[in-house]
Design a protein around this motif. Structure first.
Motif, PDB file in Angstrom:
ATOM      1  N   LEU A   1       0.810  -1.221   0.000  1.00 18.52           N
ATOM      2  CA  LEU A   1       0.000   0.000   0.000  1.00 18.52           C
ATOM      3  C   LEU A   1       0.838   1.263   0.000  1.00 18.52           C
ATOM      4  O   LEU A   1       0.299   2.345  -0.234  1.00 18.52           O
ATOM      5  CB  LEU A   1      -0.908   0.011   1.240  1.00 18.52           C
ATOM      6  N   HIS A   2       2.131   1.142   0.253  1.00 14.80           N
ATOM      7  CA  HIS A   2       2.939   2.362   0.314  1.00 14.80           C
ATOM      8  C   HIS A   2       4.418   2.033   0.148  1.00 14.80           C
ATOM      9  O   HIS A   2       5.016   1.376   1.009  1.00 14.80           O
ATOM     10  CB  HIS A   2       2.733   3.070   1.659  1.00 14.80           C
ATOM     11  N   GLU A   3       4.991   2.499  -0.954  1.00 17.30           N
ATOM     12  CA  GLU A   3       6.427   2.327  -1.195  1.00 17.30           C
ATOM     13  C   GLU A   3       6.977   3.537  -1.950  1.00 17.30           C
ATOM     14  O   GLU A   3       6.223   4.370  -2.483  1.00 17.30           O
ATOM     15  CB  GLU A   3       6.702   1.071  -2.041  1.00 17.30           C
ATOM     16  N   HIS A   4       8.305   3.594  -2.001  1.00 12.14           N
ATOM     17  CA  HIS A   4       9.038   4.512  -2.876  1.00 12.14           C
ATOM     18  C   HIS A   4      10.038   3.630  -3.636  1.00 12.14           C
ATOM     19  O   HIS A   4      11.217   3.556  -3.270  1.00 12.14           O
ATOM     20  CB  HIS A   4       9.735   5.592  -2.060  1.00 12.14           C
TER      21      HIS A   4
ATOM     22  N   ALA B   1      -3.155  -5.011   6.265  1.00 14.03           N
ATOM     23  CA  ALA B   1      -2.311  -5.290   5.101  1.00 14.03           C
ATOM     24  C   ALA B   1      -0.922  -4.717   5.395  1.00 14.03           C
ATOM     25  O   ALA B   1      -0.579  -4.474   6.559  1.00 14.03           O
ATOM     26  CB  ALA B   1      -2.922  -4.697   3.840  1.00 14.03           C
ATOM     27  N   PHE B   2      -0.150  -4.480   4.345  1.00 19.14           N
ATOM     28  CA  PHE B   2       1.214  -3.978   4.537  1.00 19.14           C
ATOM     29  C   PHE B   2       1.482  -2.774   3.629  1.00 19.14           C
ATOM     30  O   PHE B   2       1.157  -2.792   2.443  1.00 19.14           O
ATOM     31  CB  PHE B   2       2.233  -5.082   4.257  1.00 19.14           C
ATOM     32  N   GLY B   3       2.074  -1.743   4.237  1.00 22.90           N
ATOM     33  CA  GLY B   3       2.523  -0.566   3.496  1.00 22.90           C
ATOM     34  C   GLY B   3       3.887  -0.173   4.019  1.00 22.90           C
ATOM     35  O   GLY B   3       4.047   0.855   4.682  1.00 22.90           O
ATOM     36  N   PRO B   4       4.913  -0.991   3.767  1.00 26.45           N
ATOM     37  CA  PRO B   4       6.204  -0.834   4.447  1.00 26.45           C
ATOM     38  C   PRO B   4       6.879   0.531   4.310  1.00 26.45           C
ATOM     39  O   PRO B   4       7.635   0.933   5.176  1.00 26.45           O
ATOM     40  CB  PRO B   4       7.057  -1.947   3.823  1.00 26.45           C
TER      41      PRO B   4
ATOM     42  N   GLU C   1      14.910  -3.570   4.657  1.00 24.53           N
ATOM     43  CA  GLU C   1      15.746  -2.497   4.128  1.00 24.53           C
ATOM     44  C   GLU C   1      15.176  -1.863   2.868  1.00 24.53           C
ATOM     45  O   GLU C   1      15.347  -0.675   2.631  1.00 24.53           O
ATOM     46  CB  GLU C   1      17.153  -3.059   3.873  1.00 24.53           C
ATOM     47  N   ASN C   2      14.500  -2.623   2.041  1.00 27.31           N
ATOM     48  CA  ASN C   2      13.990  -2.117   0.766  1.00 27.31           C
ATOM     49  C   ASN C   2      12.771  -2.947   0.354  1.00 27.31           C
ATOM     50  O   ASN C   2      12.447  -3.949   1.002  1.00 27.31           O
ATOM     51  CB  ASN C   2      15.092  -2.171  -0.300  1.00 27.31           C
ATOM     52  N   PRO C   3      12.065  -2.546  -0.706  1.00 22.21           N
ATOM     53  CA  PRO C   3      10.853  -3.288  -1.086  1.00 22.21           C
ATOM     54  C   PRO C   3      11.087  -4.763  -1.386  1.00 22.21           C
ATOM     55  O   PRO C   3      10.218  -5.595  -1.111  1.00 22.21           O
ATOM     56  CB  PRO C   3      10.374  -2.533  -2.338  1.00 22.21           C
ATOM     57  N   THR C   4      12.242  -5.086  -1.943  1.00 17.89           N
ATOM     58  CA  THR C   4      12.535  -6.480  -2.261  1.00 17.89           C
ATOM     59  C   THR C   4      12.655  -7.317  -0.992  1.00 17.89           C
ATOM     60  O   THR C   4      11.969  -8.335  -0.818  1.00 17.89           O
ATOM     61  CB  THR C   4      13.843  -6.583  -3.073  1.00 17.89           C
ATOM     62  N   GLU C   5      13.533  -6.899  -0.107  1.00 22.97           N
ATOM     63  CA  GLU C   5      13.767  -7.645   1.129  1.00 22.97           C
ATOM     64  C   GLU C   5      12.512  -7.687   2.000  1.00 22.97           C
ATOM     65  O   GLU C   5      12.162  -8.734   2.560  1.00 22.97           O
ATOM     66  CB  GLU C   5      14.919  -6.991   1.895  1.00 22.97           C
ATOM     67  N   ALA C   6      11.806  -6.547   2.098  1.00 19.78           N
ATOM     68  CA  ALA C   6      10.613  -6.485   2.940  1.00 19.78           C
ATOM     69  C   ALA C   6       9.533  -7.441   2.451  1.00 19.78           C
ATOM     70  O   ALA C   6       8.924  -8.173   3.240  1.00 19.78           O
ATOM     71  CB  ALA C   6      10.080  -5.056   2.982  1.00 19.78           C
ATOM     72  N   SER C   7       9.288  -7.454   1.145  1.00 20.81           N
ATOM     73  CA  SER C   7       8.220  -8.304   0.616  1.00 20.81           C
ATOM     74  C   SER C   7       8.513  -9.788   0.851  1.00 20.81           C
ATOM     75  O   SER C   7       7.622 -10.559   1.205  1.00 20.81           O
ATOM     76  CB  SER C   7       8.016  -8.026  -0.877  1.00 20.81           C
ATOM     77  N   ILE C   8       9.758 -10.176   0.668  1.00 19.14           N
ATOM     78  CA  ILE C   8      10.133 -11.580   0.865  1.00 19.14           C
ATOM     79  C   ILE C   8      10.028 -11.965   2.338  1.00 19.14           C
ATOM     80  O   ILE C   8       9.492 -13.025   2.694  1.00 19.14           O
ATOM     81  CB  ILE C   8      11.551 -11.838   0.324  1.00 19.14           C
ATOM     82  N   ASN C   9      10.498 -11.090   3.221  1.00 22.51           N
ATOM     83  CA  ASN C   9      10.491 -11.426   4.643  1.00 22.51           C
ATOM     84  C   ASN C   9       9.096 -11.403   5.256  1.00 22.51           C
ATOM     85  O   ASN C   9       8.824 -12.127   6.218  1.00 22.51           O
ATOM     86  CB  ASN C   9      11.428 -10.500   5.416  1.00 22.51           C
TER      87      ASN C   9
END
Length: 401
Positions: free
Chosen positions: A61-64, A318-321, A361-369
């Motif tokens: 829901l929220h990234e850069h 939900a998630f908006g890291p 740390e970033n969208p890639t790592e956050a989504s996987i974890n």
């Protein structure tokens, strides 16, 4: 989702000539800026996480999802250029299917150090959409069907989002102009008060203004989702009450377990859920801490997830890291005033500052974890499907046209 992304190697703005058509900056090496960390799983859990990553739509829901310069001494110059670089290759390694891209938000300082100028936001938006038009891995998302298509075709659907409505000034019709440019979610305020209502940093929150009521009504009619993550509590309650559509808290946490203005009290979280809204859990550095976890980590982040899940129910979380590709802590230091960092921490206890949030740390790592954490903690497939994207899709079907 998962490993079947159809990425073809495109890099941001490669249709132009670096150094000639635009100023080039050196970026960190994607997901390798700091040592990568992935939650350990046993063999059975690894298999299940891989299956889930392929099966269900994952929406942030929220990234850069962009790069920031390796040398943060260049950050002001980089932002003045108004040409943020999407991290296509790094995104291709993520588990994400859909990203709500909040563009330059409070750091959109192309022509003004204070940011939030109408022409600057349109510049930022237009530049990014031009880049998107020159590739076909990341698609511009306008409807829920685009999310489903991205998941099916191994692509990523990007939802342009504006984090605060100060740019509207007193022009309600600008809601429609932004919608025409592809914006599908907008925040009512970004921490500071504007002509619509009060932000979270204000000492006196007078609620929605007369103009604010008009804007909420127009957003409902147009089909633009409303976000109240950076909005004051009273103003948020007014928005939830008057909106005929579900309201989103795209990136926040629970004030009950970490006393910070940046997070929401229980009555606001409950009101959001009661009207069908969705709450995305925030992971930006030093936001979702807890008294049990004074060092920001995936443990403190997921403690907020579980608290809010227990408070409002699994159907509204939900998630908006709120992550990015670069030094997020350094960015906060550089733009402390624009991002209202000091005000956001008011009321909180002393905590240990981290250089980065391990595992997020970033969208890639956050989504996987996030997927790995849910598997490790024995969440059912049904509940995982809901929190990864199902809850958001349900609310958007009630909100978007």
């Amino acid at each position: 989702m998962g490993i079947n992304k159809k990425y073809d190697g495109y890099e941001a703005y490669q249709y132009l000539e670096k150094g000639k058509d635009y100023k080039a900056f050196k970026f960190p090496k994607g997901v390798g800026r700091v040592p990568e960390y992935y939650l350990p799983l046993n063999a059975e859990q690894e298999k299940r996480a891989a299956e889930i990553s392929e099966k269900y739509i994952f929406i942030s829901l929220h990234e850069h999802p962009v790069f920031f310069p390796e040398d943060l001494g260049q950050i002001f110059e980089y932002n003045r250029e108004g040409r943020q670089a999407a991290a296509y290759e790094a995104l291709a390694k993520s588990y994400l299917d859909v990203v709500f891209d909040n563009l330059m938000d409070g750091t959109c300082t192309i022509s003004s150090k204070n940011g939030w100028k109408w022409n600057d936001v349109l510049h930022d938006l237009g530049m990014r959409l031009c880049d998107l038009a020159h590739q076909d891995f990341v698609i511009r998302c306008e409807k829920v069907d685009d999310m489903v298509r991205a998941h099916r075709e191994g692509k990523i659907a990007l939802v342009p989002t504006v984090e605060g409505a100060a740019i509207l000034e007193n022009e309600v019709e600008r809601v429609e102009i932004l919608y025409g440019f592809g914006v599908r979610m907008m925040g009512i305020t970004y921490s500071e008060a504007n002509s619509l209502g009060s932000g979270l940093k204000e000492k006196n929150d007078g609620g929605l203004t007369a103009l604010g009521y008009k804007v909420v009504e127009r957003m409902n009619k147009v089909g633009m989702a409303i976000d109240c993550s950076h909005v004051g509590d009273n103003t948020t309650m007014d928005v939830i009450e008057v909106s005929t559509k579900p309201v989103f808290l795209s990136h926040c946490g629970a004030r009950a377990i970490w006393n910070s203005r940046r997070l929401k009290p229980d009555h606001v979280l409950k009101a959001c859920a009661d009207k069908g809204g969705v709450i995305g859990i925030e992971a930006a550095p030093h936001t979702t801490l807890t008294v049990n976890n004074l060092e920001h980590s995936i443990d403190s982040f997921m403690e907020h997830f579980e608290y809010i899940k227990d408070l409002v129910g699994i159907d509204h979380v939900a998630f908006g890291p709120d992550t990015l590709y670069g030094d997020h802590v350094g960015l906060h230091h550089a733009f402390a005033s624009n991002l209202s960092i000091k005000s956001s921490h008011e009321g909180s206890a002393e905590f240990s500052e981290v250089e980065y949030v391990k595992g997020l740390e970033n969208p890639t790592e956050a989504s996987i974890n996030i997927v790995r954490w849910l598997v490790k903690h024995n969440y059912s497939d049904k509940d995982i499907e809901k929190v990864l994207g199902g809850n958001i899709i349900r609310a958007l079907k009630d909100t978007w046209i």
